[in-house]
Structures are given as C-alpha cells and as structure tokens.
Enzyme design. Structure first.
Site, PDB file in Angstrom:
ATOM      1  N   HIS A   1      27.474 -22.217  32.452  1.00 45.86           N
ATOM      2  CA  HIS A   1      27.230 -22.557  31.048  1.00 45.86           C
ATOM      3  C   HIS A   1      27.850 -21.484  30.164  1.00 45.86           C
ATOM      4  CE1 HIS A   1      23.516 -25.348  31.747  1.00 45.86           C
ATOM      5  NE2 HIS A   1      24.493 -25.566  32.621  1.00 45.86           N
TER       6      HIS A   1
ATOM      7  N   GLU B   1      26.702 -19.618  27.761  1.00 42.89           N
ATOM      8  CA  GLU B   1      25.938 -18.378  27.593  1.00 42.89           C
ATOM      9  C   GLU B   1      26.009 -17.508  28.853  1.00 42.89           C
ATOM     10  OE1 GLU B   1      23.881 -21.649  25.162  1.00 42.89           O
ATOM     11  OE2 GLU B   1      24.805 -21.473  27.135  1.00 42.89           O
TER      12      GLU B   1
ATOM     13  N   CYS C   1      19.778 -23.706  27.194  1.00 38.56           N
ATOM     14  CA  CYS C   1      18.929 -24.371  28.181  1.00 38.56           C
ATOM     15  C   CYS C   1      18.004 -23.329  28.812  1.00 38.56           C
ATOM     16  CB  CYS C   1      19.792 -25.044  29.249  1.00 38.56           C
ATOM     17  SG  CYS C   1      20.531 -23.880  30.422  1.00 38.56           S
TER      18      CYS C   1
ATOM     19  N   CYS D   1      19.880 -20.529  30.606  1.00 38.52           N
ATOM     20  CA  CYS D   1      20.579 -19.616  29.702  1.00 38.52           C
ATOM     21  C   CYS D   1      19.607 -18.741  28.921  1.00 38.52           C
ATOM     22  CB  CYS D   1      21.488 -20.410  28.773  1.00 38.52           C
ATOM     23  SG  CYS D   1      22.854 -21.208  29.670  1.00 38.52           S
TER      24      CYS D   1
END
Length: 159
Positions: A55, A57, A85, A88
């Site tokens: 992801h 991040e 999420c 993250c």
C-alpha cells in the site's frame, strides 16, 4: 523545503496517477515530510509487486526508513490520498509517525469497490468472524514464550 498540505497531497496524487497509468496499483499515494523538510513520495504497487501489503503508506514508510537508515520515523508527518487501512494505520504507529493527514475517506474508496470496511468491522467484533479470518492460539505456547525470554535476556532492541 516548506511545502503546504495541498502541495504534499498533489505530489501523492501525481505519484498515484503514474502508478495507475502503468497498472501497478490502485489510486493511492502517500508523501512523508521529514523533520528537516525532505519529501519522500510513493504509491500503491499491489498489482506490480503481487504483494497485498504494498500500500502507498507502507511503501512510503519503507522508502523513508531506507533513505534515513532507521526504523523510527519520529518527527515525520505522513500525507495520504485516502484514510489509511488498518494495516497502514498500524504501520504508521509502528514507525512512530504521530501525524497523518488524509484526503478521501474509507466510504469514498468503498464507493469504487475497495473493501477496507470489512476489516474495520472484523476488528470491532474482536476478530471473531471466522468468515473473514480464523485466528486461534496454539495449545502449547511455551516454546514461543521461551524464545521471547531469550531475546529479553540478551538486552536486544525493543521497537
């Protein structure tokens, strides 16, 4: 470099747009500004890397840690195109990032098909929904606890 919120989000969006164009990942970008003002940018690369943890991040945290040669990003601020999420969010906490600014909401992501909400629901339900994930402790944890105790006796770094 003294960039404002809008400029930092635009850098994250530009990075995400480039990633989407090459079909490397979804519409998610992130930027970290370091205490000395450097900006590091990354995006979601789940499709390109075949790694569901890639992801934006997490990628920008990994990149920043590599550049700064540390696992502790105290003093860094993260800007991201969407509310992080659960994975993250956890990565931000583990990295000691104390400030996160985001653009879109989980509902905005859900409106185009992304599915963070079921993970939030799983956590809120004490991780008991076996349709999402069956998680159980083994009967005899003693070997695992022994390993932890060996680590502690060596006065190793706790992070």
């Amino acid at each position: 470099m003294n960039l404002g919120e809008k400029e930092l989000i635009k850098k994250a969006i530009k990075c995400a747009d480039e990633t989407v164009e090459r079909n490397a990942g979804g519409p998610f970008g992130a930027a970290i500004i370091t205490p000395d003002g450097n900006v590091i940018v990354s995006s979601n690369t789940v499709l390109e890397s075949n790694d569901p943890t890639s992801h934006a991040e997490v990628n920008v945290i990994r990149k920043t840690c590599s550049i700064l040669k540390t696992y502790d990003l105290t003093g860094c601020i993260l800007y991201t195109t969407c509310y992080p999420c659960p994975m993250c969010l956890s990565a931000c906490i583990w990295a000691n990032i104390k400030e996160v600014y985001y653009g879109a909401t989980p509902d905005d992501a859900a409106s185009i098909g992304f599915r963070d909400s079921y993970i939030y629901d799983f956590i809120k339900g004490n991780c008991k929904d076996i349709n999402v994930l069956k998680i159980s402790q083994i009967e005899d944890k003693s070997d695992c606890v022994d390993m932890f105790e060996r680590y502690a006796k060596k006065s190793k770094t706790i992070y």
